[in-house]
Design an enzyme around this catalytic site. Structure first.
Site, PDB file in Angstrom:
ATOM      1  CG  ASP A  66       6.385  -4.291  14.323  1.00  0.00           C
ATOM      2  OD1 ASP A  66       5.752  -5.359  14.134  1.00  0.00           O
ATOM      3  OD2 ASP A  66       6.984  -4.058  15.385  1.00  0.00           O
ATOM      4  CE1 TYR A  68       7.312 -12.082   9.673  1.00  0.00           C
ATOM      5  CE2 TYR A  68       8.158 -11.333   7.556  1.00  0.00           C
ATOM      6  CZ  TYR A  68       7.200 -12.016   8.290  1.00  0.00           C
ATOM      7  OH  TYR A  68       6.146 -12.625   7.655  1.00  0.00           O
ATOM      8  CG  PHE A  79       2.345 -10.123   5.870  1.00  0.00           C
ATOM      9  CD1 PHE A  79       2.071 -10.719   7.098  1.00  0.00           C
ATOM     10  CD2 PHE A  79       1.550  -9.050   5.472  1.00  0.00           C
ATOM     11  CE1 PHE A  79       1.034 -10.270   7.906  1.00  0.00           C
ATOM     12  CE2 PHE A  79       0.509  -8.590   6.261  1.00  0.00           C
ATOM     13  CZ  PHE A  79       0.248  -9.210   7.492  1.00  0.00           C
ATOM     14  CG  HIS A 188      -2.401 -11.132  12.130  1.00  0.00           C
ATOM     15  ND1 HIS A 188      -1.337 -12.008  12.081  1.00  0.00           N
ATOM     16  CD2 HIS A 188      -1.918  -9.935  11.722  1.00  0.00           C
ATOM     17  CE1 HIS A 188      -0.258 -11.352  11.674  1.00  0.00           C
ATOM     18  NE2 HIS A 188      -0.579 -10.103  11.452  1.00  0.00           N
TER      19      HIS A 188
END
Length: 226
Positions: A66, A68, A79, A188
């Site tokens: 999701d 920031y 990102f 990740h």
């Protein structure tokens, strides 16, 4: 080559009329208007990736979770952050991994990833909105249905797309993708799991080798400095 914009136009026309999608948008509207909640990204950026990507040049899909949830960070690209906003640790780690993989990569002084989008990289969050300061606050309200259907469209109508699935959450999306495409998985890039494989994954050069193999122009991972 068939114009992919027609496919996406039809998809959006049908998808946005479905009950789940209407309820989803209504919830967000009520949260903003009646409950005075602050939602990120700003309204004009929620579908930004679909506005900016060239659907006829789509080559790579990077799946995030999701947006920031800090002030002025989210811009509708997974990102990525707005220009002149401090680069988040996760994105810094992505840059480090590219530098390890492709030594000629110049680490940029910002986190605005429009260059990748222009190269044909879809930076797709599974959840497209979030409440300020509350990560995953908009999980399970309908966004996952929408973005899963986006992945299904890509899987069905395209060939030889590279899907980069980073972390446990993104890896679950592999069930939506067939062998017509390349799936690359690793940990990740967040500080908690960067050293569990992401740092040495070489996904960026592997992506380009696959694209070249299938007679597609490789991605220029370099990003212009601001």
């Amino acid at each position: 080559m068939k114009d992919k914009n027609i496919i996406w136009h039809n998809f959006f026309q049908k998808e946005t009329k479905k009950k789940y999608f209407i309820r989803l948008i209504e919830k967000i509207y009520i949260d903003i208007k009646n409950n005075n909640k602050i939602i990120y990204p700003k309204k004009k950026y929620i579908f930004n990736i679909f506005k900016k990507i060239n659907f006829n040049n789509l080559k790579v899909v990077i799946i995030g979770q999701d947006p920031y949830y800090g002030v002025n960070q989210a811009n509708g690209f997974a990102f990525s952050v707005m220009p002149k906003i401090k680069i988040p640790p996760t994105l810094k780690n992505i840059y480090k991994a590219i530098k390890y993989d492709i030594p000629s990569f110049i680490i940029p002084n910002h986190g605005y990833l429009i260059n990748w989008v222009n190269e044909g990289v879809m930076l797709l969050n599974s959840i497209l909105t979030v409440e300020k300061g509350k990560p995953q606050s908009h999980a399970n309200i309908g966004w996952e249905i929408f973005t899963n259907n986006v992945i299904k469209i890509i899987n069905f109508y395209y060939k030889n797309i590279v899907f980069l699935l980073w972390g446990t959450y993104a890896k679950k999306k592999h069930i939506l993708i067939t062998s017509d495409h390349l799936i690359l998985t690793t940990s990740h890039p967040s500080p908690l799991s960067f050293h569990r494989g992401f740092n040495f994954c070489k996904h960026f050069s592997k992506t380009n080798k696959y694209l070249i193999l299938h007679k597609k122009k490789p991605i220029n991972w370099n990003i212009s400095l601001i």
